[in-house]
Design an enzyme around this catalytic site. Structure first.
Site, mmCIF file in Angstrom:
data_model
loop_
_atom_site.group_PDB
_atom_site.id
_atom_site.type_symbol
_atom_site.label_atom_id
_atom_site.label_comp_id
_atom_site.label_asym_id
_atom_site.label_seq_id
_atom_site.Cartn_x
_atom_site.Cartn_y
_atom_site.Cartn_z
ATOM 1 N N GLU A 52 0.748 -1.262 -0.150
ATOM 2 C CA GLU A 52 0.019 -0.018 0.044
ATOM 3 C C GLU A 52 0.927 1.202 0.211
ATOM 4 O OE1 GLU A 52 -0.661 -2.656 2.018
ATOM 5 O OE2 GLU A 52 -2.611 -3.338 1.578
ATOM 6 N N HIS A 68 -10.736 -4.231 9.779
ATOM 7 C CA HIS A 68 -11.477 -4.302 8.521
ATOM 8 C C HIS A 68 -12.785 -3.672 8.583
ATOM 9 C CE1 HIS A 68 -8.331 -6.956 7.368
ATOM 10 N NE2 HIS A 68 -8.652 -6.811 6.085
#
Lengths: 332, 351, 346
Positions: free
Chosen positions: A60, A129
């Site tokens: 990322e 998440h």
């Protein structure tokens, strides 16, 4: 207007922008053949090829940093960050690099990139998440922050984001991907401008100011109030940065009562900023304390028995709204 | 203030029978209260010394309001009387070690040192003598001297000169909301004018003084300054105020000296408007900037009076008062805001 | 003062090393002389910046690159107008080497309106996009993603451009470097990682921070890697030429380990350095390995310039730098309200 899903609306927005502007490309993890875990991007690689719909390694910071460099040099990247929680991985690239290029260079550089990511709990995905981290990025000058609340908003805001010359972080509610709603036909291009809140319902007794997933909660709460004989303004904030303060303040000045809803954590969150501006600029119009509903200040728990209660809901919103309207709020 | 009748909102203190420092015991008459029916003597219910009288004789006091404070010792009463701004409860010596901060010698304690810190006690209303079945519906004030009300409720009350304590007494709970004040307002406007005078409106604003002061320095003389003030205020009135038939007349007056009347001053160059001989002003402007006034209260002399109070620091205060029926709150606020804006930037209207 | 260094006697070994260097890609004598000038410009800039700081005329802090001129100039001489660089906190040299001029640079260092970034960036954030400089970066390794992304867009847009990522040996500790090298290798991006190994990350020697061999780190991704004497301008130029050629030919990324030395401390206030390196070591590099006199010798030997001409170059550039400093000291600050400008691109 036809009815399509939130997911289709996002997909259409990206496809239309890719067709319109050859400098636009998209990358992220599993965005091509897989079309993301949410299948939002399915079919794009077939039309635009792997040169423009690019699968990256699971890196990322790397691909966000590279998007900054690509945006500085003539392209307009759309970055897919699979979960909003991964923002913590890319903070340097987003907040130290992307956000500050224009300013540090005295306006000579610009970073026209879009970081698409998501928010929202109650998917049983637990603490890493499920977060709603919009306040985190809204805190950093130089970033714009958009929060679509419906398929139509998702499409119109994303298209505007792609055309913006600044880094834009757009949070999609992952629970909403299958939600359906009216969206203009593809030939009727709709760009929803940033910094213009949307008043969805008009009422007299209370203002419900909400973002993203919480707009739906606000709309249902307004229904609940109607049953009790009261009416509410429902305002979809649309973009936290820039924030359309005027629309919010005008509504609160009219009703004198307000509940602000956002799914980020309550403390130091988006609701706090909005509430503060109301208290600051509409103080003498307030007839009840400003109420904020955010997620509890706990990591999102896994168990359904625990998770659901941690995010704002319709019942509590209605209950509180009635207290505010009826002047039943306990004094401090 | 005790509740002495079934539908009583307030009582007028006809006379005090005690003064600060007096010793009182249960049964001593402390004051006379006048209601719409009669004058009654009110007795103390506590043993102690009168620390402070909080209202003067003649004052109309909402039911439930504290009217005097009683403390345990004469010293405390004296201390309370000496340090009016320091409150009373905190002034009592006792729990705090006076030497702990400064490291100085302990201050010899007064004779009454053994007495614990004493809270002031309220003089509570006597148990109702007649119908014992009707307890007062009034809640005790949560914070003495303050009525809890929403900002909006306060704003409406202020705009209409309504007393929140009276409304609290009427509705019997706190905090007050806009609807409580609006209800009181509706009642007020249908009821015959009470003895306190006609309903009126009084709004206060502050604005940066710099622009106006600069203009004054530029204009020089008092006449030009009065004319300029008439122009600026007249401009705001014409834009935001009620429609006028014929010329808009603005009178400008200082605390001393002759008033000057201007017709349509906003249509002249700043500072160049010429006074006219006579007419009834739509608005009076009292320029008290050279005075030592800081606040004004009381009914307007004309239909609408605008006071310019001296600049404190960088800030100029404006008070707009109007009689009922001349202006509504929103209109008055718009005028006041317009004046404030023009004074802040006198050249604004020329742009 | 830089010019005087060129006339100082260099040792036999150093002269031999300079001679041994292969000639680079057929550059004309004038181009070589210009490369020399660029190195002298960097030295002059840094000397003046150091003075400004020590005299308390310069706000903030700054990091001198004196001693590292050959790596900046050698790499940038291999580039053209299509190419981009990203720089580091020790970035004045890269900025000059890419074509920036003294006045707006000094103005930026002093926070003046006429600075390259209107005084909003300062020493650590000078960007000069007209010369393809995407900016210095005050986060160690912070620009590795930007450079690699710039290489991506060059490839995506087909500009034929190359992106150079200047980084220090300290950045070898940052994870993002390996993420972007991985993608650069996967996608054969035209990027050059020019690692200026000045042997110290802040106040710590590289041996205490780097495991294994830095070249092997790049090679693990299949990235071409070579070690170069960073004090030898011609050697750096030659290596950069090869890397640029590979990049333009679509053969992908190169990692250059340019061994060099910084004469000053980590930043200008880092005066007492004995706890991390010796005076003798510093003296050795300055006396034996200074890239400016080393390359001056080459020019003399090839008859490209005389000693007097080199001296004159040094003096002219010193005057130019001093004039720019005077100018910048007198130049106006930005208006206070400018603090709210440029948060967003309009």
């Amino acid at each position: 207007m036809r009815t399509i899903t939130f997911s289709q609306a996002v997909n259409e927005a990206i496809a239309e922008e890719l067709r319109r502007d050859p400098t636009v490309f998209l990358w992220g993890e599993d965005v091509a053949e897989a079309g993301t875990p949410f299948k939002v991007l399915s079919g794009l690689v077939e039309e635009f090829g792997p040169e423009r719909i690019i699968d990256t390694p699971i890196s990322e910071p790397g691909f966000v940093g590279m998007a900054v460099g690509a945006a500085l040099t003539g392209t307009r990247p759309i970055v897919d960050l699979m979960f909003g929680d991964f923002l913590f991985l890319v903070m340097d690239q987003l907040c130290n690099q992307a956000a500050k290029q224009s300013y540090m260079s005295g306006g000579k550089l610009k970073v026209p990139m879009v970081l698409r990511t998501n928010l929202g709990a109650t998917r049983r995905s637990a603490a890493q998440h499920s977060q709603s981290l919009q306040a985190l990025v809204a805190h950093i000058p130089g970033l714009k922050v958009a929060l679509p609340s419906s398929p139509r908003e998702a499409k119109g805001l994303l298209k505007s984001a792609v055309r913006d010359d600044n880094p834009v972080v757009i949070f999609e509610d992952k629970l909403m991907y299958q939600a359906k709603g009216p969206v203009p036909e593809p030939e009727e291009e709709e760009l929803i401008p940033f910094g213009q809140a949307n008043r969805l319902q008009e009422g007299e007794d209370l203002s419900l100011v909400a973002t993203s997933s919480m707009v739906q909660v606000a709309e249902e709460a307004a229904e609940g109030l109607r049953a009790e004989g009261y009416s509410a303004d429902v305002i979809d904030v649309r973009t936290l940065v820039p924030l359309d303060e005027d629309t919010i303040l005008a509504s609160v000045r009219k009703t004198g009562r307000v509940i602000v809803l956002d799914e980020g954590h309550q403390s130091y969150g988006a609701t706090a900023e909005i509430a503060s501006r109301i208290a600051d600029k509409a103080f003498y119009h307030l007839d009840a304390p400003v109420t904020r509903f955010g997620a509890w200040d706990v990591p999102v728990p896994f168990s359904p028995a625990l998770e659901d209660q941690t995010v704002p809901d319709v019942a509590r919103t209605v209950e509180r709204a009635l207290q505010l309207i009826r002047g039943e709020v306990a004094r401090a | 203030m005790p509740a002495l009748g079934m539908a009583q909102d307030s009582g007028v203190i006809a006379a005090w029978r005690v003064e600060a420092g007096d010793r009182v015991a249960p049964g001593d008459v402390v004051m006379e209260v006048e209601t719409d029916k009669s004058v009654q003597e009110i007795e103390a219910r506590e043993d102690g010394y009168i620390a402070r009288l909080l209202f003067e004789a003649g004052a109309e006091v909402p039911v439930g309001e504290v009217v005097a404070e009683v403390v345990a010792t004469a010293e405390e009463a004296a201390a309370a009387a000496a340090g009016a701004g320091e409150g009373t409860a905190g002034a009592a010596p006792g729990g705090e070690d006076a030497s702990s901060d400064s490291g100085s010698e302990p201050i010899p304690a007064p004779a009454a040192e053994a007495a614990p810190a004493t809270e002031p006690r309220e003089i509570l209303p006597p148990e109702p003598a007649s119908p014992p079945a009707a307890p007062p519906s009034t809640p005790p004030a949560s914070f003495p001297g303050r009525v809890l009300a929403s900002p909006k409720a306060k704003a409406i009350a202020a705009a209409h000169g309504l007393d929140l304590a009276g409304i609290r007494a009427a509705v019997g709970r706190e905090p007050l909301h806009a609807r409580d004040v609006e209800a009181a307002l509706a009642e007020h406007s249908t009821a015959p004018a009470p003895a306190t005078g006609p309903t009126r409106l009084s709004l206060r604003a502050v604005t940066e003084a710099g622009g106006w002061q600069e203009l004054c320095a530029r204009l020089g003389g008092l006449s030009a300054r009065r004319a300029a003030l008439a122009s600026l205020v007249g401009g705001a009135w014409r834009r935001e105020g009620p429609d006028t038939t014929g010329a808009l007349r603005v009178e400008v007056v200082g605390l001393h000296g002759e008033p000057r009347l201007f017709a349509d001053p906003d249509r002249s160059r700043l500072g160049a408007a010429e006074p006219i001989a006579e007419g009834t002003p739509d608005l009076r402007v009292i320029d008290a900037t050279g005075s030592s006034l800081r606040e004004v209260e009381g009914p307007p002399e004309g239909g609408a009076d605008l006071w310019l109070l001296p600049a404190e620091g960088e800030v100029l205060s404006l008070v707009l008062q109007a009689r009922s029926g001349i202006l509504n709150t929103a209109g008055a606020a718009a005028i006041l805001d317009g004046v404030a804006r023009r004074l802040r930037n006198p050249l604004y209207q020329l742009l | 003062m830089t010019a005087r260094k060129t006339t100082r006697k260099t040792t036999k070994t150093a002269r031999k090393a300079a001679r041994k260097t292969v000639d680079s890609a057929g550059r004309t004598p004038e181009q070589l002389l210009e490369a020399y000038r660029q190195m002298v410009r960097i030295r002059a800039f840094e000397d003046n910046a150091n003075e400004l700081y020590l005299q308390a005329k310069m706000p903030g802090l700054t990091h001198m690159s004196s001693g590292q001129e050959a790596s900046a100039v050698g790499v940038c001489e291999a580039l053209d107008e299509r190419d981009k660089i990203t720089s580091t906190h020790r970035g004045h040299g890269h900025c000059v080497a890419r074509g920036a001029t003294f006045r707006p640079m000094f103005c930026e260092l002093l926070g003046k309106e006429e600075g390259y970034c209107h005084g909003k960036g300062g020493s650590m954030h000078i960007a000069d996009q007209e010369n393809g400089n995407l900016g210095a970066n005050a986060i160690v390794g912070g620009s590795t993603g930007i450079a690699t992304g710039a290489a991506f867009s060059a490839k995506y847009l087909g500009t034929g451009g190359v992106a150079v990522c200047f980084l220090g040996d300290g950045a070898l500790g940052q994870g993002i470097l390996y993420e972007v090298m991985n993608m650069a290798a996967l996608w054969k991006l035209p990027v050059i990682y020019a690692c200026e190994n000045n042997q110290y990350g802040e106040y710590t020697h590289i041996d205490e921070m780097l495991a294994g061999n830095m070249l092997e780190r790049a090679r693990a991704f299949g990235i071409e890697a070579e070690e170069v004497d960073g004090q030898d301008l011609l050697a750096v130029m030659a290596a950069a030429d090869r890397a640029v050629a590979r990049a333009r030919a679509g053969e992908g990324a190169t990692f250059l380990a340019l061994k060099t030395y910084r004469y000053f401390g980590h930043h200008v206030g880092d005066i007492n350095r004995s706890y991390y390196r010796t005076k003798e070591e510093e003296e050795h590099w300055k006396a034996e390995r200074d890239p400016i006199p080393l390359f001056g010798e080459v020019l003399l030997e090839r008859g490209i310039a005389t000693a007097e001409e080199l001296t004159a170059i040094g003096e002219a550039i010193s005057r130019e730098a001093e004039e720019a400093v005077e100018y910048a000291l007198e130049a106006p600050y930005p208006p206070a309200e400018a603090a709210r400008d440029h948060v967003y691109a309009s």
